[in-house]
Design a protein around this motif. Structure first.
Motif, PDB file in Angstrom:
ATOM      1  N   TYR A   1      47.528  79.828  94.972  1.00  0.00           N
ATOM      2  CA  TYR A   1      48.301  78.597  94.791  1.00  0.00           C
ATOM      3  C   TYR A   1      48.229  78.174  93.327  1.00  0.00           C
ATOM      4  N   PHE A   2      49.369  77.756  92.791  1.00  0.00           N
ATOM      5  CA  PHE A   2      49.412  77.286  91.402  1.00  0.00           C
ATOM      6  C   PHE A   2      50.343  76.081  91.335  1.00  0.00           C
ATOM      7  N   SER A   3      49.896  75.039  90.660  1.00  0.00           N
ATOM      8  CA  SER A   3      50.747  73.864  90.490  1.00  0.00           C
ATOM      9  C   SER A   3      50.602  73.305  89.086  1.00  0.00           C
ATOM     10  N   ASN A   4      51.707  72.818  88.555  1.00  0.00           N
ATOM     11  CA  ASN A   4      51.711  72.110  87.280  1.00  0.00           C
ATOM     12  C   ASN A   4      52.663  70.922  87.404  1.00  0.00           C
TER      13      ASN A   4
ATOM     14  N   LEU B   1      39.919  77.162  91.671  1.00  0.00           N
ATOM     15  CA  LEU B   1      39.501  77.947  90.512  1.00  0.00           C
ATOM     16  C   LEU B   1      39.453  77.109  89.244  1.00  0.00           C
ATOM     17  N   SER B   2      40.388  76.196  89.092  1.00  0.00           N
ATOM     18  CA  SER B   2      40.456  75.378  87.881  1.00  0.00           C
ATOM     19  C   SER B   2      39.479  74.213  87.972  1.00  0.00           C
ATOM     20  N   GLY B   3      38.950  73.792  86.820  1.00  0.00           N
ATOM     21  CA  GLY B   3      38.063  72.643  86.770  1.00  0.00           C
ATOM     22  C   GLY B   3      36.715  72.863  87.422  1.00  0.00           C
ATOM     23  N   ASN B   4      36.307  74.123  87.568  1.00  0.00           N
ATOM     24  CA  ASN B   4      35.039  74.437  88.239  1.00  0.00           C
ATOM     25  C   ASN B   4      34.060  75.009  87.219  1.00  0.00           C
TER      26      ASN B   4
ATOM     27  N   MET C   1      48.388  70.190  82.238  1.00  0.00           N
ATOM     28  CA  MET C   1      47.367  70.421  83.256  1.00  0.00           C
ATOM     29  C   MET C   1      47.916  71.299  84.377  1.00  0.00           C
ATOM     30  N   TYR C   2      47.020  72.087  84.942  1.00  0.00           N
ATOM     31  CA  TYR C   2      47.405  72.934  86.067  1.00  0.00           C
ATOM     32  C   TYR C   2      46.273  72.935  87.084  1.00  0.00           C
ATOM     33  N   THR C   3      46.613  73.322  88.301  1.00  0.00           N
ATOM     34  CA  THR C   3      45.618  73.504  89.350  1.00  0.00           C
ATOM     35  C   THR C   3      45.817  74.888  89.942  1.00  0.00           C
ATOM     36  N   ALA C   4      44.745  75.654  90.054  1.00  0.00           N
ATOM     37  CA  ALA C   4      44.804  77.006  90.618  1.00  0.00           C
ATOM     38  C   ALA C   4      43.797  77.100  91.753  1.00  0.00           C
ATOM     39  N   ARG C   5      44.250  77.653  92.897  1.00  0.00           N
ATOM     40  CA  ARG C   5      43.375  77.823  94.056  1.00  0.00           C
ATOM     41  C   ARG C   5      43.603  79.212  94.651  1.00  0.00           C
TER      42      ARG C   5
END
Length: 285
Positions: free
Chosen positions: A91-94, A16-19, A1-5
C-alpha cells in the motif's frame, strides 16, 4: 509526505514508513511507470523498423531498509512480511493517491556480518498498474439526477430534480488506462434475456438464461479473470455458458463511457437493476 505499508498473505500489515526505531526506509524504487516492451520488425533496405505491438511489462518494486535497534529481532520481523515466493500487498499513499498492488517476493537479501545491516527486497508485480483503494460504483438508470446542495429556488421558477437521458448512464473511468469492470445485475422478476450496451461503441454483453426473482449475477470483464456467476438461494454457480456468442466483455475506456441496459427487450426494465463498479488503475504514483 507518504505512507507505505506491506501486508503478508495471512493479512498482517506492517507500516514501513515512520518506523525509524526498528528500520529506516532508505529507498523504494519501481513506483513510477513500469517499462514497456516495444516489438519492431526491421525492413530490408529501409532505415528504422516497423512497429508491431507494444505492452507494459511487469512491475519490479525494490525496497532498501537499514536495520535499526535490535538488528536480529527487527530483521526477523521483516522476514514475516517479505517471504520469498509468497504473495504480499503493498500500500502506498501520498497527497494525490491511495493505491495498492499485489506482488511476489523474489529476493530478500541481508548482509548479516556488516555494521548497520542493510536489507534489500525485490517484489515482482504481475499487474503493472497500481489499484486505487477507492472503488467507484454507478447504477445504470435513465434518470439523470439534477438536484444538489447548496439549493435555491425562486417563486414561480420551478427547478427540475432529474431528467430522462437517451444517451445512457455516464460512467467516468478515472484510470490512466482502459480497464475492465464488474457488472452486478439484480432481479426482482423472471427474465430470459438481459442486454447491457456501451452506448458509445455499440458493443453489447448479452445473457440468456431463465433468471428468477431474487437472483444476482456478477460479470467480471477484466482481462485475464473474466467470469460470470449466479447467486441463487445462497448458492453460487458458474454462468459463463449464458453469455451470448456475439457478446463483448465490455471495457471502460479512459474518461467518459455511456451504458444502458434492457431486459426482455424493455429498456431500463424496473424489474432488473444493473450497476457498474471498477477500481481506478494508475501507471505510477
Amino acid at each position: 509526505m507518504y505512507t507505505a505499508r506491506i501486508q503478508n498473505k495471512t493479512g498482517e500489515i506492517l507500516t514501513l514508513s515512520g518506523n525509524e526505531t526498528e528500520f529506516q526506509v532508505v529507498s523504494i524504487t519501481g513506483l513510477s511507470q513500469a517499462p514497456a516492451q516495444i516489438n519492431l520488425t526491421p525492413m530490408a533496405g529501409i532505415d528504422g523498423a516497423r512497429f508491431n505491438t507494444s505492452k507494459i511489462q511487469t512491475r519490479n518494486i525494490v525496497f532498501t531498509f537499514r536495520i535499526r535497534g535490535n538488528a536480529e529481532s527487527n530483521r526477523l520481523n521483516l522476514y514475516r512480511f517479505f517471504r520469498t515466493k509468497e504473495i504480499c500487498r503493498f500500500y502506498f499513499s501520498n497527497e494525490s493517491r491511495r493505491v495498492y498492488t499485489d506482488g511476489y517476493v523474489e529476493t530478500a537479501e541481508v548482509n548479516l556480518f556488516e555494521m548497520g545491516q542493510t536489507m534489500q527486497v525485490s517484489v515482482i508485480c504481475p499487474n503493472p498498474f497500481f489499484q486505487s483503494e477507492d472503488e467507484q460504483n454507478t447504477e445504470l438508470t435513465e434518470s439523470v439526477p439534477l438536484f444538489s446542495f447548496p439549493f435555491a429556488i425562486n417563486e414561480g421558477e420551478p427547478v427540475p430534480l432529474s431528467n430522462i437521458s437517451d444517451a445512457g448512464t455516464l460512467v467516468t473511468n478515472l484510470s490512466e488506462a482502459e480497464t475492465g469492470a464488474i457488472f452486478t445485475i439484480l432481479f426482482t422478476k423472471a427474465v430470459s434475456v438481459v442486454e447491457i450496451q456501451n452506448a458509445g461503441t455499440g458493443e453489447k454483453l448479452v445473457l440468456r438464461y431463465s433468471f428468477r426473482a431474487g437472483d444476482t449475477v456478477k460479470v467480471d470483464t477484466h482481462r485475464g479473470r473474466k467470469a460470470v456467476t449466479l447467486t441463487r438461494s445462497g448458492t453460487i454457480r458458474n454462468l459463463f455458458a449464458a453469455v451470448d456468442i456475439a457478446s463483448t466483455f465490455l471495457q471502460l475506456d479512459t474518461g467518459p463511457n455511456y451504458f444502458d441496459y434492457s431486459a426482455d427487450g424493455v429498456q431500463y426494465d424496473p424489474g432488473v437493476s444493473v450497476s457498474v463498479s471498477y477500481t481506478p488503475e494508475y501507471r505510477g504514483v
